[in-house]
Design a protein around this motif. Structure first.
Motif, PDB file in Angstrom:
ATOM      1  N   ASP A  36       0.835  -1.209   0.000  1.00  0.00           N
ATOM      2  CA  ASP A  36       0.000   0.000   0.000  1.00  0.00           C
ATOM      3  C   ASP A  36       0.867   1.256   0.000  1.00  0.00           C
ATOM      4  O   ASP A  36       0.627   2.192  -0.772  1.00  0.00           O
ATOM      5  N   GLU A  40       1.058   3.941  -3.089  1.00  0.00           N
ATOM      6  CA  GLU A  40       0.518   5.287  -2.878  1.00  0.00           C
ATOM      7  C   GLU A  40       1.583   6.372  -2.848  1.00  0.00           C
ATOM      8  O   GLU A  40       1.303   7.522  -3.190  1.00  0.00           O
ATOM      9  N   SER A 125      -3.815   2.261   6.222  1.00  0.00           N
ATOM     10  CA  SER A 125      -3.411   0.922   5.798  1.00  0.00           C
ATOM     11  C   SER A 125      -3.143   0.028   7.010  1.00  0.00           C
ATOM     12  O   SER A 125      -3.571  -1.133   7.039  1.00  0.00           O
ATOM     13  N   HIS A 129      -5.296  -3.381   7.647  1.00  0.00           N
ATOM     14  CA  HIS A 129      -4.666  -4.697   7.595  1.00  0.00           C
ATOM     15  C   HIS A 129      -4.403  -5.322   8.966  1.00  0.00           C
ATOM     16  O   HIS A 129      -4.164  -6.531   9.021  1.00  0.00           O
TER      17      HIS A 129
END
Length: 171
Positions: A36, A40, A125, A129
């Protein structure tokens, strides 16, 4: 088996299962968060952690050897990471003013602003997660379990000796 060598204490079936779940779970969570962040921001989780650690100390500066120890990285791995970050202006390496043999790493103003801009996405994130999947009680349990595996008392003493406090920076 030679004299003095003992048979290893093998893991039983439940311990082996738990060990393998630890390996799989930690790898999956870290890979997902790293993916991620990279997608990003173009930064790796290792680069982000360097920035966070530097943002937490006075002057946003830390000796490279201490930074490597704090991140549990080899010095050569940290050197490669910092070199990449230097090329993009996130950090600079400087001679230690009190010990010319040492090298400090300093988070630049541009690096600090970049950290501030990407921290919200990274925290989202981590929540997606890990934190939100575990919930508050299990997250506390995870923290307690992981604290057993680290030398928190030693880390606290080291931080106090260097005038640092626990992190308040975005993680």
């Amino acid at each position: 088996m030679s004299a003095g060598m003992q048979e290893p204490r093998w893991l039983d079936a439940e311990q082996q299962r738990a060990w393998r779940e630890f390996l799989r779970g930690s790898a999956r969570v870290l890979d997902a968060i790293d993916h991620d962040l990279e997608a990003e921001t173009g930064l790796s989780l290792n680069e982000y952690e360097v920035m966070v650690r530097l943002s937490e100390v006075p002057g946003r500066t830390m000796r490279m050897s201490v930074l490597a120890d704090n991140l549990v990285h080899s010095r050569s791995r940290l050197t490669h990471t910092v070199r990449r970050m230097e090329e993009t202006g996130l950090v600079v390496r400087e001679s230690c003013p009190d010990d010319r043999r040492g090298v400090n790493c300093r988070l630049t103003d541009a690096g600090f602003e970049r950290l501030r801009s990407i921290a919200p996405g990274h925290v989202a994130s981590v929540r997606r997660h890990l934190v939100d999947r575990l919930g508050p009680e299990r997250m506390q349990q995870l923290g307690a379990i992981m604290a057993l595996l680290t030398d928190d008392e030693e880390d606290e003493a080291d931080a106090a000796a260097h005038g640092r406090t626990r992190s308040t920076a975005p993680r």
